[in-house]
Design a protein around this motif. Structure first.
Motif, mmCIF file in Angstrom:
data_model
loop_
_atom_site.group_PDB
_atom_site.id
_atom_site.type_symbol
_atom_site.label_atom_id
_atom_site.label_comp_id
_atom_site.label_asym_id
_atom_site.label_seq_id
_atom_site.Cartn_x
_atom_site.Cartn_y
_atom_site.Cartn_z
ATOM 1 N N TYR A 117 57.184 6.097 96.064
ATOM 2 C CA TYR A 117 57.398 5.946 94.630
ATOM 3 C C TYR A 117 56.090 5.525 93.979
ATOM 4 C CZ TYR A 117 59.763 4.313 90.304
ATOM 5 O OH TYR A 117 60.160 4.114 89.002
ATOM 6 N N ALA A 170 59.583 8.058 84.501
ATOM 7 C CA ALA A 170 59.073 7.789 85.853
ATOM 8 C C ALA A 170 60.088 7.072 86.729
ATOM 9 C CB ALA A 170 57.781 6.974 85.770
ATOM 10 N N ASN A 180 59.082 11.956 90.936
ATOM 11 C CA ASN A 180 59.752 11.112 89.953
ATOM 12 C C ASN A 180 60.768 11.933 89.179
ATOM 13 O OD1 ASN A 180 58.066 9.086 90.786
ATOM 14 N ND2 ASN A 180 56.960 8.870 88.878
ATOM 15 N N ILE A 203 54.326 5.042 90.009
ATOM 16 C CA ILE A 203 54.573 5.005 88.569
ATOM 17 C C ILE A 203 53.263 5.020 87.792
ATOM 18 C CG2 ILE A 203 56.807 3.858 88.742
ATOM 19 C CD1 ILE A 203 55.396 1.223 88.100
ATOM 20 N N GLN A 211 54.741 13.846 91.378
ATOM 21 C CA GLN A 211 53.830 12.894 90.746
ATOM 22 C C GLN A 211 52.465 12.905 91.427
ATOM 23 O OE1 GLN A 211 52.975 11.275 88.157
ATOM 24 N NE2 GLN A 211 53.966 9.286 88.163
ATOM 25 N N ARG A 262 62.980 16.788 87.239
ATOM 26 C CA ARG A 262 62.428 16.241 88.481
ATOM 27 C C ARG A 262 61.056 16.853 88.667
ATOM 28 N NH1 ARG A 262 62.253 17.802 93.941
ATOM 29 N NH2 ARG A 262 62.628 16.132 95.472
ATOM 30 N N GLN A 299 62.846 6.580 89.871
ATOM 31 C CA GLN A 299 62.932 7.000 91.266
ATOM 32 C C GLN A 299 63.899 8.172 91.406
ATOM 33 O OE1 GLN A 299 63.678 2.662 92.379
ATOM 34 N NE2 GLN A 299 62.965 3.524 94.323
ATOM 35 N N THR A 347 54.777 12.523 96.294
ATOM 36 C CA THR A 347 55.759 11.630 95.673
ATOM 37 C C THR A 347 56.376 12.364 94.485
ATOM 38 O OG1 THR A 347 54.428 10.503 93.951
ATOM 39 C CG2 THR A 347 54.236 9.673 96.216
ATOM 40 N N ASP A 354 67.701 6.554 92.491
ATOM 41 C CA ASP A 354 67.517 5.375 91.648
ATOM 42 C C ASP A 354 68.644 4.363 91.860
ATOM 43 O OD1 ASP A 354 66.888 3.568 89.676
ATOM 44 O OD2 ASP A 354 66.637 5.069 88.098
#
Length: 464
Positions: free
Chosen positions: A459, A308, A172, A461, A333, A330, A310, A170, A313
């Motif tokens: 995604y 954090a 972010n 967070i 994560q 970028r 997307q 993933t 987005d």
């Protein structure tokens, strides 16, 4: 699937370059620091490894309580050789490692157990002695035996974990939104936002996050310490309270809370300054956009920073002036490590009907072999059909930068690439163009791409 830790600490030994080490695996027991001296020293070694300050008494108490509540499995390595004068004592670990249980959301109401790894440190004076490899091998072996399909971690250094089979899964973005002219949206924001009481938000946040987590592919469950962070009660990075943290709650059209934001104000010139988002959680993209509108429209705020966001987005696409939205960085994560391809690939949802034979290369052996993924029937069927041909590099336990395509296989890849492909963070064609996926022909590539593609990007967070 068994996750019950041993009742007594486990102890083994390790030798390298003429040095002897003792390895221990243990958990935090009842009581405070006095009853858990080994965990206290482990915590001190972690702070040292990440260049943090010496933990205070309160920070130690909170760390032990958090690890106990999460059922964290701690691993330490100690030197068994004489310690020279003035050096750190033998009771201080030269390497640390820990793991605990979580759930990874896969989308379409599905999730899979995940074994989370964190606090990996090796004292520089004891590096290159195989300590990290030994800790990782022992921990992943335990996870595999306990029946976990996947392990996951977040990496402070991206070059470390590929050799252990982890792939970036993933991503972010760290973003800044210019708030000089407030936030102008093409479509009106839905719902309403109110400033909130921090303690009340800390009680409300777990339920809101649970709803976000349930519907967001790539999300991992959070431990209790998160709610202290978002309320400002305790920042585990700074090991101190943060009284400057403020909160707000988003409400849907029926007046029900469906999002929250935690933030702090950073003065930059005079009374004006930047808002730094601590945590922003919305059950829907619309609730998240509503919280962004609130942040950008606060008085004296010149910009809002969030670490954090997307990658694709909805906020940026909803702005009248998307040039006010700046991506500063970028980054990856979550890194995933497939331990059981049959369990992991069976749990995953698919939107395409295909039958593909994959050759998976795993130098650690957990996922190595030939597998068939068949989604043409009413239910997904994944089966290990045999061993793949072994090479000299395999026999030496080396990772293979370029994998071979065995006869009868449609595609071949290393297990770290499978981790990146698993949640749809990357297209199969992109891996193929990078030389990381071998395919039989163009049809096979289309089949793998169709099979592994996902409706939304993953995604997460929740760093850990």
């Amino acid at each position: 699937m068994s996750t019950t830790p041993p009742q007594q600490p486990c102890e083994t030994s390790h030798s390298a370059r003429g040095n002897t080490y003792t390895l221990r695996r243990f958990t935090v027991g009842e009581g405070g620091p006095e009853q858990n001296p080994e965990a206290v020293q482990w915590n001190r070694a972690v702070s040292q490894g990440f260049h943090d300050g010496e933990p205070t008494a309160e920070a130690t108490e909170r760390a032990l309580a958090s690890m106990r509540a999460a059922g964290t499995r701690l691993r330490s390595v100690y030197t068994a050789d004489p310690v020279p004068p003035a050096a750190l004592g033998a009771e201080r670990p030269v390497a640390t490692f820990c793991s605990w249980d979580s759930q990874l959301t896969l989308g379409e109401g599905r999730s899979v157990p995940a074994w989370l790894i964190s606090e990996v440190t090796v004292r520089p004076t004891h590096a290159r002695r195989g300590l990290l490899r030994r800790l990782m091998t022992d921990d992943l072996t335990e996870a595999h035996r306990a029946g976990f399909p996947l392990a996951a971690l977040t990496a402070s250094e991206a070059t470390i974990y590929g050799r252990f089979g982890f792939g970036a899964a993933t991503f972010n973005a760290e973003v800044t939104v210019d708030a000089h002219t407030r936030l102008n949206l093409k479509a009106p924001a839905v719902g309403s936002v109110e400033m909130a009481d921090n303690a009340a938000v800390a009680r409300l946040a777990p339920e809101i996050f649970a709803r976000f987590h349930e519907r967001t592919a790539g999300s991992l469950t959070r431990t209790k310490k998160w709610w202290d962070l978002i309320s400002g009660e305790w920042n585990w990075h700074k090991a101190a309270p943060e009284p400057d943290v403020r909160t707000a709650v988003h409400y849907d059209g029926a007046g029900e809370p469906d999002g929250y934001v935690s933030y702090r104000f950073l003065p930059t010139q005079g009374y004006q300054g930047t808002l730094e988002v601590v945590d922003l959680v919305g059950v829907t993209p619309q609730s998240r956009i509503g919280l962004w509108e609130y942040l950008c429209n606060l008085d004296l705020v010149t910009e809002v920073r969030y670490k954090a966001a997307q990658i694709e987005d909805p906020l940026m696409w909803g702005m009248v002036d998307m040039s006010a939205y700046t991506v500063r960085k970028r980054y990856e994560q979550v890194w995933l490590r497939v331990l059981d391809p049959v369990a992991a690939l069976t749990a995953r949802p698919y939107t395409s009907h295909r039958r593909v034979t994959l050759s998976i290369v795993d130098s650690m052996g957990f996922a190595d072999g030939i597998y068939v993924i068949d989604t043409t029937g009413a239910r997904t069927r994944v089966e290990r059909t045999g061993d793949r041909p072994r090479t000299e590099e395999d026999r030496q336990g080396k990772s293979l930068p370029v994998v071979e395509l065995p006869d009868g296989a449609d595609a071949a890849l290393n297990v770290d690439s499978l981790g990146s492909l698993y949640l749809g963070a990357v297209k199969a064609s992109t891996l193929h163009d990078a030389g990381l996926l071998r395919v039989r022909d163009a049809t096979a590539l289309r089949d793998v791409q169709a099979l592994m593609s996902t409706p939304t990007e993953p995604y997460c967070i929740s760093p850990f």
